[in-house]
Scaffold this active site. Structure first.
Site: not given
Ligand code: NAD
Ligand code: TYD
Length: 341
Positions: A130, A152, A156, A36, A128, A274
């Site tokens: 998305e 983003y 992805k 990481d 994801t 927005d």
């Molecule tokens: P996060 O931002 O909390 O964590 C990302 C981690 O990756 C961090 O620890 C960061 O230090 C590390 N990182 C970033 N760039 C790096 C690099 N170049 N080399 C090594 N490490 C690096 O993200 P998360 O929410 O835990 O998401 C993890 C994965 O799951 C991502 O690929 C994201 O696209 C995917 N994902 C997330 C969600 C969600 O709701 N959070 C949903 C679907 C998929």
């Molecule tokens: P987020 O947690 O950023 O996830 P993603 O955009 O990847 O779905 O946002 C979830 C939803 O909440 C999205 O519709 C944007 C909205 N949102 C707000 O309304 N206010 C905020 O401050 C944030 C961070 C997100």
């Protein structure tokens, strides 16, 4: 019995750290190497409780650095690679897409190349929902076209399809998962749920974008970890699996639920401009994974209560994060906004 070696990239982030905890809870005989970069979103505090474990190795480094990745493959010979590493916040990608393109696309390439050269039993690319873009009615299946609409989700999508190409072209054991929005412990307080919970705890306003009616499908992070492990062992190489939470909610519903759980007034809600290019609704059809045998284990109401309670109980974890770089970002976007210190 030889133990499996997992190379978890991005393991200090939200989902990655939950996944590493999950691996040590589930298996006695496992070795985990966590690579990481520790960006603002990576936090070694997330794994403080296991840092003395001799089967856990933390390496601070960048997945785009082919030298580091090569050394890890040579020294630790991973059986499985689970790639969580990514820039993950849509709002940041709108202001600064470059890091997203680098990590979420080029970084995947570096990991794929090393896996091709040194061999891997399974490579899971964590993608994801998305990547499909927004959908007004119905749900996306794995066959739906990819229509990402922000930097983003576009980067992805690039990583997702590049991973697939290493299956199609080089016959590598690649599997791709596309999960919906996760919630749970250790999520950086810039995402909707931890931001709103921690703001509410500090009696700060909750900045709700647009009309607050955008819809996300919420998946408990522990169910996501179980699904990844399930796919790793039972999924078919070259396939994509959607992982849905099955809990679609408008953002305003989530916001009201948080306020209710914390016994805070609705006057904390503040409607703000927005997000540019804000996807209206995400929705996944997960029947492919259900047919394979995965079932969600946690209900939304119970898991949300536990999540909110976790942030109530772990103020020492999130309070330091709501300063520094995060504070600057926040102030820039909401100049008349709330003080976070
Ligand atoms: P996060 O931002 O909390 O964590 C990302 C981690 O990756 C961090 O620890 C960061 O230090 C590390 N990182 C970033 N760039 C790096 C690099 N170049 N080399 C090594 N490490 C690096 O993200 P998360 O929410 O835990 O998401 C993890 C994965 O799951 C991502 O690929 C994201 O696209 C995917 N994902 C997330 C969600 C969600 O709701 N959070 C949903 C679907 C998929
Ligand atoms: P987020 O947690 O950023 O996830 P993603 O955009 O990847 O779905 O946002 C979830 C939803 O909440 C999205 O519709 C944007 C909205 N949102 C707000 O309304 N206010 C905020 O401050 C944030 C961070 C997100």
């Amino acid at each position: 019995m030889s133990r499996n070696v997992y190379l978890v990239t991005g393991g200090a982030g939200f989902i990655g750290s939950n996944y590493i905890h999950f691996l040590f809870e589930r298996y006695e005989n496992v070795k985990v190497v966590n690579l990481d970069k520790l960006t603002y979103a990576g936090n070694i505090e997330n794994l403080r409780d296991i840092e003395e474990n001799e089967n856990y190795i933390f390496i601070k480094g960048d997945i785009c650095d082919s030298e580091i990745v090569r050394k890890i493959f040579q020294e630790h010979k991973p059986d499985y690679l689970i790639n969580f590493a990514a820039e993950s916040h849509v709002d940041r990608s709108i202001g600064n897409p470059e890091d997203f393109i680098r990590t979420d696309m080029y970084g995947v390439y570096v990991l794929l190349e090393a896996s091709k050269k040194f061999g891997i039993k399974r490579f899971i690319q964590i993608s994801t929902d998305e990547v499909y873009g927004s959908i007004d009615k119905g749900s996306f299946t794995e066959e739906s076209p990819l229509m990402p609409s922000n930097p983003y989700s576009a980067s992805k999508s690039g990583g997702d399809r590049l991973a697939y190409s290493y299956f199609a072209t080089y016959n590598m054991p690649i599997i791709i998962t596309r999960a919906s929005n996760n919630y749970g412990p250790y999520q950086y307080p810039e995402k909707l749920i931890p931001l709103f919970v921690t703001n509410a705890l500090e009696d700060e306003q909750l900045p709700l974008y647009g009309d607050g009616k955008n819809i996300r499908d919420w998946l408990y992070v522990k169910d996501h970890c179980i699904a990844i492990e399930f796919v790793l062992h039972h999924g078919k190489t070259g396939e994509v699996y959607n992982i849905a939470g099955g809990s679609e909610k408008e953002n305003i519903q989530i916001t009201r639920f948080i306020l209710e759980l914390l016994d805070k007034p609705e006057s904390l809600i503040r409607y703000v401009d927005d997000r540019i290019g804000h996807d209206r609704r995400y929705s996944l059809d997960s029947s492919k994974l259900h047919h394979l045998g995965w079932q969600q284990e946690h209900s939304f109401d119970v898991a949300m209560r536990e999540t909110v309670q976790w942030y109530v109980d772990h103020q020492d974890w999130w309070k330091p994060l709501k300063s520094g770089e995060y504070l600057e970002f926040y102030k820039k976007h909401y100049p008349e906004g709330m003080s976070l210190t």
